[in-house]
Motif scaffolding. Structure first.
Motif, PDB file in Angstrom:
ATOM      1  N   TYR A 399      -5.964  15.236  12.924  1.00 14.74           N
ATOM      2  CA  TYR A 399      -6.931  16.082  12.223  1.00 14.74           C
ATOM      3  C   TYR A 399      -8.013  15.223  11.562  1.00 14.74           C
ATOM      4  CZ  TYR A 399      -8.581  20.303   9.958  1.00 14.74           C
ATOM      5  OH  TYR A 399      -9.344  21.381   9.582  1.00 14.74           O
ATOM      6  N   ARG A 400      -7.565  14.173  10.895  1.00 13.44           N
ATOM      7  CA  ARG A 400      -8.497  13.283  10.188  1.00 13.44           C
ATOM      8  C   ARG A 400      -9.432  12.586  11.180  1.00 13.44           C
ATOM      9  NH1 ARG A 400      -5.048   8.862   8.238  1.00 13.44           N
ATOM     10  NH2 ARG A 400      -4.657  10.075   6.373  1.00 13.44           N
ATOM     11  N   ASP A 401      -8.811  12.023  12.225  1.00  7.72           N
ATOM     12  CA  ASP A 401      -9.609  11.206  13.147  1.00  7.72           C
ATOM     13  C   ASP A 401     -10.605  12.061  13.923  1.00  7.72           C
ATOM     14  OD1 ASP A 401      -8.076   9.075  12.321  1.00  7.72           O
ATOM     15  OD2 ASP A 401      -6.643   9.275  13.960  1.00  7.72           O
ATOM     16  N   THR A 402     -10.130  13.186  14.423  1.00  6.86           N
ATOM     17  CA  THR A 402     -11.001  14.005  15.267  1.00  6.86           C
ATOM     18  C   THR A 402     -12.123  14.646  14.441  1.00  6.86           C
ATOM     19  OG1 THR A 402      -9.249  14.310  16.845  1.00  6.86           O
ATOM     20  CG2 THR A 402     -11.031  15.901  16.948  1.00  6.86           C
ATOM     21  N   ASP A 516      -4.007   8.762   1.876  1.00  8.70           N
ATOM     22  CA  ASP A 516      -5.369   9.232   2.143  1.00  8.70           C
ATOM     23  C   ASP A 516      -5.820   8.557   3.434  1.00  8.70           C
ATOM     24  OD1 ASP A 516      -6.236   6.637   1.437  1.00  8.70           O
ATOM     25  OD2 ASP A 516      -6.807   7.233  -0.606  1.00  8.70           O
ATOM     26  N   TRP A 517      -7.119   8.287   3.574  1.00  3.99           N
ATOM     27  CA  TRP A 517      -7.597   7.682   4.831  1.00  3.99           C
ATOM     28  C   TRP A 517      -6.769   6.462   5.207  1.00  3.99           C
ATOM     29  CZ3 TRP A 517      -9.471   2.765   5.753  1.00  3.99           C
ATOM     30  CH2 TRP A 517     -10.039   2.557   7.027  1.00  3.99           C
ATOM     31  N   ASN A 518      -6.330   5.726   4.210  1.00  9.10           N
ATOM     32  CA  ASN A 518      -5.534   4.530   4.469  1.00  9.10           C
ATOM     33  C   ASN A 518      -4.072   4.924   4.650  1.00  9.10           C
ATOM     34  OD1 ASN A 518      -3.905   2.207   4.112  1.00  9.10           O
ATOM     35  ND2 ASN A 518      -5.700   1.150   3.356  1.00  9.10           N
ATOM     36  N   ASP A 519      -3.604   4.790   5.880  1.00  7.09           N
ATOM     37  CA  ASP A 519      -2.255   5.227   6.240  1.00  7.09           C
ATOM     38  C   ASP A 519      -1.147   4.594   5.411  1.00  7.09           C
ATOM     39  OD1 ASP A 519      -2.992   6.868   8.352  1.00  7.09           O
ATOM     40  OD2 ASP A 519      -3.093   5.199   9.761  1.00  7.09           O
ATOM     41  N   GLN A 520      -1.415   3.407   4.862  1.00 10.53           N
ATOM     42  CA  GLN A 520      -0.326   2.646   4.249  1.00 10.53           C
ATOM     43  C   GLN A 520      -0.022   3.054   2.807  1.00 10.53           C
ATOM     44  OE1 GLN A 520       1.345  -0.509   5.677  1.00 10.53           O
ATOM     45  NE2 GLN A 520       0.942   0.980   7.266  1.00 10.53           N
ATOM     46  N   LYS A 641     -13.956  -7.534   4.971  1.00  9.30           N
ATOM     47  CA  LYS A 641     -12.519  -7.296   4.846  1.00  9.30           C
ATOM     48  C   LYS A 641     -12.258  -5.974   4.145  1.00  9.30           C
ATOM     49  CE  LYS A 641      -9.907 -10.430   3.230  1.00  9.30           C
ATOM     50  NZ  LYS A 641      -9.343 -11.402   2.263  1.00  9.30           N
ATOM     51  N   LYS A 642     -11.143  -5.379   4.481  1.00 10.61           N
ATOM     52  CA  LYS A 642     -10.822  -4.098   3.851  1.00 10.61           C
ATOM     53  C   LYS A 642     -10.312  -4.280   2.426  1.00 10.61           C
ATOM     54  CE  LYS A 642      -7.438  -0.889   5.153  1.00 10.61           C
ATOM     55  NZ  LYS A 642      -6.855  -0.131   6.237  1.00 10.61           N
ATOM     56  N   ILE A 643      -9.532  -5.326   2.202  1.00  8.84           N
ATOM     57  CA  ILE A 643      -9.056  -5.614   0.843  1.00  8.84           C
ATOM     58  C   ILE A 643      -9.092  -7.123   0.627  1.00  8.84           C
ATOM     59  CG2 ILE A 643      -7.504  -3.629   0.794  1.00  8.84           C
ATOM     60  CD1 ILE A 643      -5.167  -5.513   1.205  1.00  8.84           C
ATOM     61  N   GLY A 665      -4.599  -6.030  10.612  1.00  9.78           N
ATOM     62  CA  GLY A 665      -4.573  -4.563  10.491  1.00  9.78           C
ATOM     63  C   GLY A 665      -4.954  -4.049   9.123  1.00  9.78           C
ATOM     64  N   GLU A 666      -4.045  -3.296   8.527  1.00 10.40           N
ATOM     65  CA  GLU A 666      -4.349  -2.639   7.251  1.00 10.40           C
ATOM     66  C   GLU A 666      -4.333  -3.625   6.080  1.00 10.40           C
ATOM     67  OE1 GLU A 666      -4.990   0.626   7.054  1.00 10.40           O
ATOM     68  OE2 GLU A 666      -4.239   1.459   8.930  1.00 10.40           O
ATOM     69  N   ASN A 667      -4.056  -4.874   6.359  1.00 13.87           N
ATOM     70  CA  ASN A 667      -3.898  -5.850   5.284  1.00 13.87           C
ATOM     71  C   ASN A 667      -4.909  -7.002   5.405  1.00 13.87           C
ATOM     72  OD1 ASN A 667      -2.936  -7.323   3.134  1.00 13.87           O
ATOM     73  ND2 ASN A 667      -1.059  -7.991   4.153  1.00 13.87           N
ATOM     74  N   VAL A 670     -10.706  -7.333   8.977  1.00 11.28           N
ATOM     75  CA  VAL A 670     -12.027  -6.717   8.958  1.00 11.28           C
ATOM     76  C   VAL A 670     -11.839  -5.374   9.641  1.00 11.28           C
ATOM     77  CG1 VAL A 670     -14.349  -6.843   9.912  1.00 11.28           C
ATOM     78  CG2 VAL A 670     -13.249  -8.903   9.004  1.00 11.28           C
ATOM     79  N   PHE A 671     -11.749  -4.329   8.846  1.00 12.83           N
ATOM     80  CA  PHE A 671     -11.507  -3.003   9.421  1.00 12.83           C
ATOM     81  C   PHE A 671     -12.869  -2.391   9.752  1.00 12.83           C
ATOM     82  CE2 PHE A 671      -8.952   0.727  10.131  1.00 12.83           C
ATOM     83  CZ  PHE A 671      -7.705   0.171  10.374  1.00 12.83           C
ATOM     84  N   CYS A 672     -13.176  -2.352  11.039  1.00  7.44           N
ATOM     85  CA  CYS A 672     -14.545  -2.013  11.437  1.00  7.44           C
ATOM     86  C   CYS A 672     -14.942  -0.604  10.996  1.00  7.44           C
ATOM     87  CB  CYS A 672     -14.692  -2.154  12.951  1.00  7.44           C
ATOM     88  SG  CYS A 672     -14.236  -3.788  13.539  1.00  7.44           S
TER      89      CYS A 672
HETATM   90  O1  IFM Z   1      -7.478   6.481   8.767  1.00  5.68           O
HETATM   91  C1  IFM Z   1      -6.563   5.840   9.585  1.00  5.68           C
HETATM   92  C2  IFM Z   1      -6.572   6.516  10.918  1.00  5.68           C
HETATM   93  O2  IFM Z   1      -6.209   7.869  10.781  1.00  5.68           O
HETATM   94  C3  IFM Z   1      -5.638   5.836  11.895  1.00  5.68           C
HETATM   95  N1  IFM Z   1      -5.933   4.448  11.997  1.00  5.68           N
HETATM   96  C4  IFM Z   1      -5.978   3.727  10.747  1.00  5.68           C
HETATM   97  C5  IFM Z   1      -6.888   4.387   9.733  1.00  5.68           C
HETATM   98  C6  IFM Z   1      -6.806   3.632   8.412  1.00  5.68           C
HETATM   99  O3  IFM Z   1      -5.506   3.621   7.907  1.00  5.68           O
END
Ligand code: IFM
Length: 832
Positions: A399-402, A516-520, A641-643, A665-667, A670-672
């Motif tokens: 849902y979020r991505d689409t 939220d947007w950040n899955d972790q 970088k994301k964080i 990745g999430e850590n 560089v989260f494009c």
């Molecule tokens: O927002 C998410 C996405 O839904 C799936 N890939 C990683 C993103 C950031 O966690």
């Protein structure tokens, strides 16, 4: 920031290039190894591997031995094939989860197997090779391949035979068309065996992994009197047996042999590299009633000197036997293949014709005109389903991505975008929350985890649709709720706000819920008390849009509520949400802040800074300071970088926030996807040079040039989800290319914020934020039925600020050009 000019005590790191390969220079290993195979030649110069052909909207490959398969997606919306530059790939009908047709062996060695392969064999010598280069051992003497819009072509020569193959999925049949043309460039006649080969997999990939030993006896490959092989996946307990198609493998050339049993064609302890049937004189005529299926077609031809011959192969699906016969007959009609390819090209011309720009930066121009909208379209189609990195096993529509993917399709095809928006809204419950993932093709139960952000995203897409079309009627369309009843589109969007309003935490921010947007982030909010400061900013962004949507759908009574909510959250963001030099990211279950200078790790999070600006919530000095902190602490030579710093033990060594290795990745990668919002934020601050720096450094070919091809590895023509960050020893390694929210948002950032051409409710806004050194640029943009032929002249060498706009010789006030639906085109001169 380079490590040299970092103001931070603990700089993110320096760019180290190629720790697995000698840096800087090219070395050539011997071309063959003792066992006769070709050795890999390691060459760091990207120009030796590929070249862009922008006029043809193609990227052409000079070598097959790339660090990873560089993919393309061929599709007519129903039948799809992911195909690599070297011919590896997978075909599927609607869903790679339950109707996967061919087998692609993820993560196995050799990589990138299997695929739709042709083999060309000289009957006299027995030697054979593949126009795709892979998988045969003998390599073409000359070879190149290219990905274009919806097609991939290979051109190869060996032993005086030239082969050209174009693979594509045309609009008229659900089939992958393999269009092979052979020419004899020698002086003597050539007796050839041509083989077309695919390995069929079990259509349900999960079942294949689990139950293959039993279910393999419920598949069959029969010879059909139409001169074709027909694969049937008859496995019991499959989710939608009545919709499972038959698969045909046919040609318009007469067959001289076939095999439907992989054991017979390939043989034991062999592979696609050395199929037994090819080495032993030809196909065996096998069919299959249980076992490991394949499709192999053999054509025996003689080519006279200068003679040229075309063989078309069709790997397709149809509902039943009669449908198969009709599809094969239609495919064999004279001109069918040419017509199909022509229609494919015309469709892409029409789609991409919505926008055409000429920019001072040719890399940006290519990306914006061609590859970025193409990639975004593929994301819209496939969500995050199947790629070289994702096995397409349990990934439905997110849902979020689409919701985000829709944003970059709105400008090109508002109807398509609206139908996807409605599909998403059908996953919403009456209380406003939504299913996190769902499976429209498979009919599986959705993933029902409740996240703080999912349901809010759709309002952005709705607002963009309204701005693009100027037509609010769709807001009144009835859409069902997932748990019964129905409501208008506007009522759905309103329910989303109400849901968030009912889920505020002890400090007044939206509860984090599952993430939220950040899955972790669930890991610090498991107990249900954690709050997302970022979601407050997302909510704020959405509330601004909801004010417009309420007015447009005839609900002015809701406006005050939205405004009050916005104001409440804005105050919280600037008070509790402010850490002193940047905005905090979240409040954890234990009441401590996430994204605070008081911790040693994960002090600063990119999203909380960028969305403070995007939402308009940041007080001006705080917003500026926050984005300066991004520049000083998070930016690197290869993206933001994301964080920072990456997490190793935070908040508890026994239970850290993430298990991702630092810099991945999430850590701390560089989260494009998240970088796109920094570009937008900088544009909103008017800092065009910085926005452009953030944009350009992540152009995939630019990043590859900087990191080195053998470090970057992924495709240089589409965005990747992330690059390993500077705290990793593989800084610059790109991951999860193609299917990423980066595609949609990078397109929005570049076109609507940097180039500043943004549909708004009362017209087309032109408000650039560019590097001060740019002298100008032009854009042709179709908008509400009229082509806006825009020339921007930056005579004052500024980043932002429009002095005047003249439309067809008449000056207009402000920066919004009204709709001109009665004119076919207007000439717009913008002076900065
Ligand atoms: O927002 C998410 C996405 O839904 C799936 N890939 C990683 C993103 C950031 O966690």
């Amino acid at each position: 920031m380079t490590s040299a000019d970092s103001k931070h005590a603990d700089p993110p790191g320096t760019l180290v290039i190629g720790n697995n390969v000698p840096s800087g220079e090219t070395f050539d290993a011997p071309s063959t190894t003792p066992n006769g195979s070709q050795a890999q030649t390691v060459d760091h110069n990207p120009q030796n591997y590929y070249t862009f052909r922008d006029a043809e909207r193609e990227v052409e490959f000079k070598r097959h031995d790339m660090p990873t398969p560089w993919m393309n997606y061929l599709s007519n919306g129903t039948f799809h094939t992911m195909l690599s530059h070297a011919g590896g790939g997978v075909a599927f009908y609607k869903s790679p989860q339950i109707w996967r047709i061919t087998r692609y062996r993820f993560f196995h060695l050799p990589m990138d197997r299997s695929g739709p392969y042709f083999y060309v064999q000289n009957k006299e010598s027995g030697a054979y090779w593949c126009p795709t280069n892979e998988p045969a051992m003998n390599k073409p003497e000359e070879w190149k391949s290219a990905h274009g819009m919806g097609y991939t072509r290979f051109e190869a020569k060996r032993d005086e035979i030239a082969a050209k193959v174009v693979y594509f999925v045309g609009p008229y049949e659900n089939s992958l068309i393999w269009n092979l043309t052979l020419s004899n460039e020698g002086n003597t006649a050539k007796q050839l065996n041509i083989y077309a080969y695919v390995e069929f997999g079990m259509m349900e990939f999960m079942r294949e992994l689990q139950w293959q030993c039993y279910n393999k006896h419920q598949v069959s490959v029969r010879y059909h009197k139409a001169g074709a092989l027909v694969y049937r996946y008859g496995v019991e307990n499959q989710p939608k047996p009545e919709e499972t198609p038959l698969v045909y493998f046919a040609s318009d050339a007469p067959l001289s042999g076939y095999d439907g049993d992989r054991e017979e064609f390939i043989g034991s302890y062999r592979s696609e590299t050395n199929p037994a049937a090819i080495e032993n004189g030809g196909c065996t005529g096998s069919t299959l009633m249980g076992g490991d299926p394949c499709g192999a077609l053999q054509f025996s031809i003689t080519l006279q000197p200068d003679e040229r011959r075309t063989i078309n192969v069709f790997l397709g699906t149809s509902a039943d036997e009669a449908g198969v016969e009709k599809a094969i007959a239609r495919s064999r009609e004279a001109g069918f293949v040419d017509r199909s390819l022509q229609a494919l090209k015309e469709n892409w011309n029409a789609y991409l014709g919505v926008w055409e720009s000429r920019l001072p930066d040719p890399d940006a121009e290519r990306m914006i005109n061609i590859w970025n909208p193409y990639q975004a379209h593929r994301n819209f189609l496939f969500s995050r389903n199947i790629s070289f990195y994702a096995t397409g096993t349990f990934r439905g529509v997110g849902y979020r991505d689409t919701s985000q993917d829709i944003l970059a399709v709105v400008p090109f095809d508002a109807g398509l975008a609206l139908s996807k928006l409605q599909l998403l809204l059908g996953q919403q419950y009456r209380d406003g929350h939504v299913n996190h993932y769902f499976f429209p093709n498979e009919g599986w139960e959705p993933v029902t985890t409740v996240h703080s952000d999912d349901h809010l995203w759709t309002a952005l897409a709705a607002w963009d649709l309204l701005a693009e079309t100027g037509d609010a009627a769709f807001l009144g369309d009835q859409v069902p709720y997932y748990d019964g009843g129905q409501g208008t589109v506007y009522e759905h969007l309103k329910a989303a706000i109400d849901f968030t309003a009912s889920k505020l935490g002890p400090n007044g921010f939206p509860l984090m819920l599952r993430s939220d947007w950040n899955d972790q982030l669930f890991r610090v909010c498991r107990e249900g008390r954690g709050e997302s400061i970022w979601t407050a900013m997302q909510l704020g962004t959405v509330l601004l849009r909801m004010v417009d949507l309420a007015m447009a759908s005839g609900h002015p009574e809701d406006v005050a509520k939205y405004e009050a909510m916005y104001e409440e959250q804005r105050k919280l963001v600037n008070s509790i949400g402010w850490d002193g030099r940047w905005f905090r990211r979240a409040i954890m279950d234990d009441g401590r802040f996430l994204g605070s200078d008081e911790h040693d790790e994960a002090k600063i999070w990119l999203n909380a800074q960028t969305w403070a600006i995007i939402s308009g919530m940041a007080e001006p000095d705080k917003g500026l300071q926050a984005m300066n902190s991004v520049r000083d602490m998070l930016d690197t030579e290869l993206g933001i970088k994301k964080i920072h710093p990456s997490i190793t033990t935070f908040p508890d060594p026994a239970d850290p926030l993430t298990n991702y290795n630092k810099g991945t990745g999430e850590n701390g990668a560089v989260f494009c996807h998240a970088n796109t919002w920094a570009i937008i934020a900088e544009c909103l601050l008017g800092r065009g040079d910085l926005a452009y720096k953030y944009y350009r450094q992540l152009l995939p070919n630019v990043a590859m040039d900087k990191a080195g091809l053998w470090r970057y590895k992924a495709e240089p023509y589409v965005y990747a989800s992330n690059l390993f960050g500077p705290e990793s020893d593989k800084f610059g390694l790109a991951n999860v290319s193609w299917l990423t929210g980066t595609a949609a948002w990078m397109y929005i950032a570049a076109t609507q914020y940097m180039l500043g051409i943004k549909p708004v409710l009362n017209g087309l806004s032109v408000n650039p934020c560019i590097p001060a050194s740019w002298e100008g640029y032009t854009v042709k943009r179709r908008f509400r039925g009229c082509i806006y032929d825009i020339t921007v002249t930056n005579e004052s060498k500024v980043s932002t600020g429009v002095k005047s706009i003249i439309v067809d010789g008449e000056p207009i006030q402000g920066t919004v050009i009204p709709p001109y639906s009665e004119r076919s085109s207007v000439k717009v001169d913008v002076i900065m």
